[in-house]
Enzyme design. Sequence first.
Site, mmCIF file in Angstrom:
data_model
loop_
_atom_site.group_PDB
_atom_site.id
_atom_site.type_symbol
_atom_site.label_atom_id
_atom_site.label_comp_id
_atom_site.label_asym_id
_atom_site.label_seq_id
_atom_site.Cartn_x
_atom_site.Cartn_y
_atom_site.Cartn_z
ATOM 1 N N SER A 142 0.834 -1.202 0.000
ATOM 2 C CA SER A 142 0.000 0.000 0.000
ATOM 3 C C SER A 142 0.865 1.246 0.000
ATOM 4 C CB SER A 142 -0.886 0.017 1.247
ATOM 5 O OG SER A 142 -1.417 1.307 1.455
ATOM 6 N N TYR A 173 -0.543 -0.447 10.027
ATOM 7 C CA TYR A 173 -0.854 -0.822 8.652
ATOM 8 C C TYR A 173 0.311 -0.489 7.716
ATOM 9 C CZ TYR A 173 -3.648 -0.769 4.284
ATOM 10 O OH TYR A 173 -4.143 -0.989 3.021
ATOM 11 N N LYS A 176 2.374 -3.170 5.554
ATOM 12 C CA LYS A 176 2.301 -3.105 4.096
ATOM 13 C C LYS A 176 3.676 -2.904 3.475
ATOM 14 C CE LYS A 176 -1.952 -3.919 3.045
ATOM 15 N NZ LYS A 176 -2.205 -5.279 2.531
#
Lengths: 324, 319
Positions: free
Chosen positions: B152, B165, B169
């Site tokens: 991401s 996150y 990622k």
Amino acid sequence: MGVLDGRVAVVTGSGRGIGRGIALLYAAEGAKVIVNDPGVAVDGSGHDEGPAAQVVREIKEAGGEATANFDSVAEFSGGENLIRQAVDTYGRIDILVNPAGILRDRMIFNMAHQEWDDVIAVHLKGHFNTIKPVSVLMRQQRFGRIINFSSTSGLIGNTGQVNYGAAKAGIAGLTRVVSKDLGRYGVTVNAISPGAATRMTATVPDAARELRSQAGVQGAAGNQQPVASPFTRREPDDVAPMALFLASDDAWDINGQIFLTSGGSVGLMQHPTAERTVFKDGHWDMSELDDAVHTVLLKDKLNPAPARDDFELIGRDIPAKPLA
Amino acid sequence: MALPLEERTIVVTGSGRGIGSEVAKLAGKLGANVIVNDPGVNVDGSGQDEGPAATIAKEITDAGGTAVANFDSVATEEGGENMIRQAIDTYGRLDGVIHVAGILRDRMIFNMSEQEWDDVVAVHLTGYFNVAKPASVLMRQQRYGRLVGFSSGSGLRGNTGQANYGAAKSGIAGMNRCLARDLGRYGVTANTIAPGAATRMTQTIPDAARELRAQGGIEAAARSESGVTSLRAASYVAPMVVYLMTDQAWDVNGHTFNVSGGQVGLSHEIQPLRQISKPGRWTFEELRDLVPSQLMGGLRNPAPPPSDLDLPGRPVDAS
């Protein structure tokens, strides 16, 4: 008068290697240092208070101030203890440096879940475990320096290090995010991707490196100059000056960057952005993508670990199924 | 005429909804046997619902394809092994694993709990290990395989409030660079997709929060996606993911592709942009002079401190 006079620093894993060099230099420049190291073996086993205590002794003998801490950064409570000890002992915390690490190298198909978990726990979670409690204090005091440790094993890739590479690339991402969470509070968050010959790199046998390179597999060291010269020195203490600069007041506006630091070289690492892009006003189909990938996106790009010549491979020697 | 993925068996994690479901449906349409994995949790990872995976599996079979649902959590070692075993037990082989499954627990770093960190890292990063490990054993033996992990912009470029996150990622991209080097010589490829799409997951970030941060001068993760809203549909991400499963992609290994709308981008290898070198150890004074002038020129602080904050080191404005 030192660069870090009046500052309090926590350096994880500073009983040995790169961390030790940073703790010694920080103390020589006037910082009060918490020397953290549970004194484990490279694989994380065992416990020895000797390394951290020895570094504290060296700092004190040189006229500096330091206290040893033996907590494991792999535990959330260990990170909290470490930061609390800095505040309890010296009244504040200005600088957090995160070099602590272990290795459990193994090819993916042989890697045990425990080998994955242990490496992720010390490196990636270990960074969270120290950064979380320190960020609360640094945000309140509107000042702070956080210096993380990434690696080319994650940024570029390396064989036999899926756990370490994932953790180290994760730390790069963590650095980018936390730099944006904290920058507006006067806190900077950067990472160093070090190159140094230490106890950790000595675990990778030269024979293994050579074997991989003969097979055409690119190692993380693939773009480092192989010949020993004054420009390819890899002493662990060479990493410390950049860690000092990033901790100094002068570096107040350097935030969210990753610095490749090895011997007498300091490089500013690129953040990954698109190098080449193709666009279609609609959904791509398979044959369009096949054409775009091979003629535009991957033109002149190498497979970092090409399949052996003696394998019969579908697509190479065996006809591929037609694309719809 | 044979379809490009005929007789291939592909596991798609988190394919009950969003991007995963589009990938599963396209793979099914192009002939693959698909294991549609989804425990049907909420965006934050809570709850359980067999409906989403069952629905997508049924959609695939109704359209003439082959698929079965799986409800295991990729966050556990057993869950990962189960879905790989189900592929073998049901279809006799495993050719591809696509790890799309993910949850969000956004929080600024100074407010993030240990649980919020652990849960997100477990699903995304360790989740990929949980499927890639058992898959790699089989793929190495059969000298064929395709692994795709989802990264991401939040990790590759950084986004506020997503330390868990973003770390996970970015870690997945690093993991694929290592997997590509461990497995490439066995005829197995590992690649990364950094998607841009409007799904249930991106809806959790209020537009108001985005605007507030932008006003504070904080850079968001590069919005590489098209400005055209319709081009943010999850279905646009699927073709590139599925292409990586085809025979033609046999030599596409170790790369990160940014995919959003009709755009497919190849991400840079991470290399030093600028470098300073000397034959010896730097001094503080040398670095103080050279780093800002030689390395940092033209680059800004992604979250600059407000100008009224008294900061040690910042030149005092003469006015």
